[in-house]
Write a protein that holds these residues in place. Structure first.
Motif, PDB file in Angstrom:
ATOM      1  N   PRO A  19    -105.336  -1.006   8.663  1.00 38.31           N
ATOM      2  CA  PRO A  19    -105.858  -0.739   7.265  1.00 38.31           C
ATOM      3  C   PRO A  19    -105.703  -1.951   6.234  1.00 38.31           C
ATOM      4  N   ALA A  20    -106.504  -2.100   5.441  1.00 38.18           N
ATOM      5  CA  ALA A  20    -106.079  -3.245   4.266  1.00 38.18           C
ATOM      6  C   ALA A  20    -104.873  -2.762   3.385  1.00 38.18           C
ATOM      7  N   THR A  21    -104.255  -3.949   2.957  1.00 38.98           N
ATOM      8  CA  THR A  21    -103.013  -3.633   2.201  1.00 38.98           C
ATOM      9  C   THR A  21    -103.166  -4.407   0.884  1.00 38.98           C
ATOM     10  N   GLY A  22    -104.126  -5.390   0.656  1.00 39.21           N
ATOM     11  CA  GLY A  22    -104.042  -6.012  -0.703  1.00 39.21           C
ATOM     12  C   GLY A  22    -102.888  -7.159  -0.877  1.00 39.21           C
ATOM     13  N   ASN A  23    -102.234  -7.268   0.186  1.00 39.12           N
ATOM     14  CA  ASN A  23    -100.835  -7.946   0.050  1.00 39.12           C
ATOM     15  C   ASN A  23    -101.211  -9.253   1.079  1.00 39.12           C
ATOM     16  N   VAL A  24    -101.518 -10.387   0.547  1.00 39.29           N
ATOM     17  CA  VAL A  24    -101.715 -11.722   1.484  1.00 39.29           C
ATOM     18  C   VAL A  24    -101.292 -12.561   0.563  1.00 39.29           C
ATOM     19  N   ARG A  25    -101.022 -13.959   1.305  1.00 40.67           N
ATOM     20  CA  ARG A  25    -100.673 -14.958   0.789  1.00 40.67           C
ATOM     21  C   ARG A  25    -101.552 -15.957   1.361  1.00 40.67           C
TER      22      ARG A  25
END
Length: 205
Positions: free
Chosen positions: A155-161
């Motif tokens: 699932p998507a986390t929205g926590n990206v770099r």
């Protein structure tokens, strides 16, 4: 914004469509398998065609603002040929903005678990992807190449770099839903034009 998605029925492409619709973009899906989009509501258009054919691509990108391309995989290394057709079609249709998915493995020595044997197994697909990237870089489009770390379907986390250089630490993975968000954010990021950016998950909090 009017966006055509090449590779729209792939596992990342479907996320781009769904998120793009929620953001209010006018989405055109280009695919050989339109039946796979029967449950996707809110699309502006579905164009059936083969991305190896310039004439088919032109039908999908005419009067569009942006093309997001998610093409090529390990089993069918055709990214170079598709990219050739796509760049020609964009030139002929005067469409300038291109955001394309690529692989972090092309220019990275991390993580260390990426062994020479693993690189050897992927040699054909990586050579194909590198060739496609080189075509994009030498094109006259306003391009951005997004090189993703290992992809999966969590699932998507929205926590990206995202950054232009190699990641100094992990995680070296990202889910397709989060990658789709990065692609859509990149569309309007003028600072990313004519750049290669890497995308992975953010550090665990």
């Amino acid at each position: 914004m009017k966006i055509t998605v090449i590779g729209s029925t792939g596992r990342t492409g479907v996320h781009v469509l769904e998120q793009g619709i929620r953001r209010g973009h006018e989405l055109t899906a280009f695919t050989r398998r339109p039946q796979l989009l029967e449950n996707v509501t809110g699309l502006n258009n579905i164009v059936t065609g083969d991305a190896l054919h310039v004439s088919d691509i032109k039908k999908a990108i005419e009067n569009q603002d942006v093309v997001i391309a998610i093409v090529g995989d390990r089993s069918t290394p055709v990214a170079t040929e598709i990219t050739k057709s796509l760049i020609q079609a964009m030139q002929e249709c005067s469409v300038h903005r291109l955001v394309c998915v690529s692989s972090y493995l092309l220019d990275s020595k991390r993580p260390r678990v990426i062994t020479p044997f693993f690189q050897w197994l992927l040699r054909h697909s990586l050579a194909d992807r590198l060739s496609a990237d080189q075509l994009i870089i030498s094109s006259k489009t306003d391009w951005t190449i997004v090189r993703a770390t290992r992809l999966h379907d969590k699932p998507a986390t929205g926590n990206v770099r995202i950054q232009k250089g190699e990641f100094e630490s992990g995680p070296y993975e990202i889910c397709r839903a989060d990658l789709a968000s990065v692609l859509l954010d990149t569309v309007t990021n003028k600072a990313a034009i004519n750049s290669i950016i890497n995308a992975t998950w953010g550090r665990k909090k």
